[in-house]
Design a protein around this motif. Structure first.
Motif: not given
Length: 127
Positions: A29, A35-38, A40, A77-80, A107, A110
């Motif tokens: 992450e 904010r934290w994003e994963t 893909c 939450g969000s995905v980068w 996600d 991830d």
């Protein structure tokens, strides 16, 4: 959970491994613009080379595996929004080649890492 926070000009401010069994494994992450994003795996070319860059950045010597398809569970939450491809010489994930991606909005894909080698003292690495 192992977290490394840094300060960069491109919005990428930190990296952590989440939901692993130890500080040496987990879902990758990134802390981006507050904010934290994963990350893909679809169209990212996520592989052992990229995983090794992440592991070295977090104080390990290498990566044993680069699991995909939410092996460590789906993040929230969000995905980068960028594709990552590393050559292996980079000191941090932000120094890897990046480009906007055209797929992966959830996600389910991830990526994670399983790091190996002794934990080295963490140094501040400017992404």
């Amino acid at each position: 959970m192992l977290i490394l926070l840094t300060n960069t000009g491109d919005g990428l401010q930190g990296i952590r491994l989440a939901d692993g069994l130890s500080n040496s494994s987990g879902r990758v992450e990134l802390f981006i613009s507050g904010r934290w994003e994963t990350v893909c795996d679809s169209y990212t070319n996520w592989n052992l080379v990229s995983a090794t860059v992440v592991c070295r950045q977090l104080g390990h010597n290498a990566a044993y595996a680069a699991p995909t398809e939410a092996f460590f569970g789906e993040g929230s939450g969000s995905v980068w929004g960028e594709v990552i491809q590393c050559t292996g010489d980079e000191t941090s994930i932000s120094r890897c080649s990046r480009r906007s991606r055209d797929h992966c909005i959830d996600d389910l894909n991830d990526v994670g890492v399983i790091c190996g080698g002794k934990n080295r003292p963490l140094e501040t690495v400017y992404m």
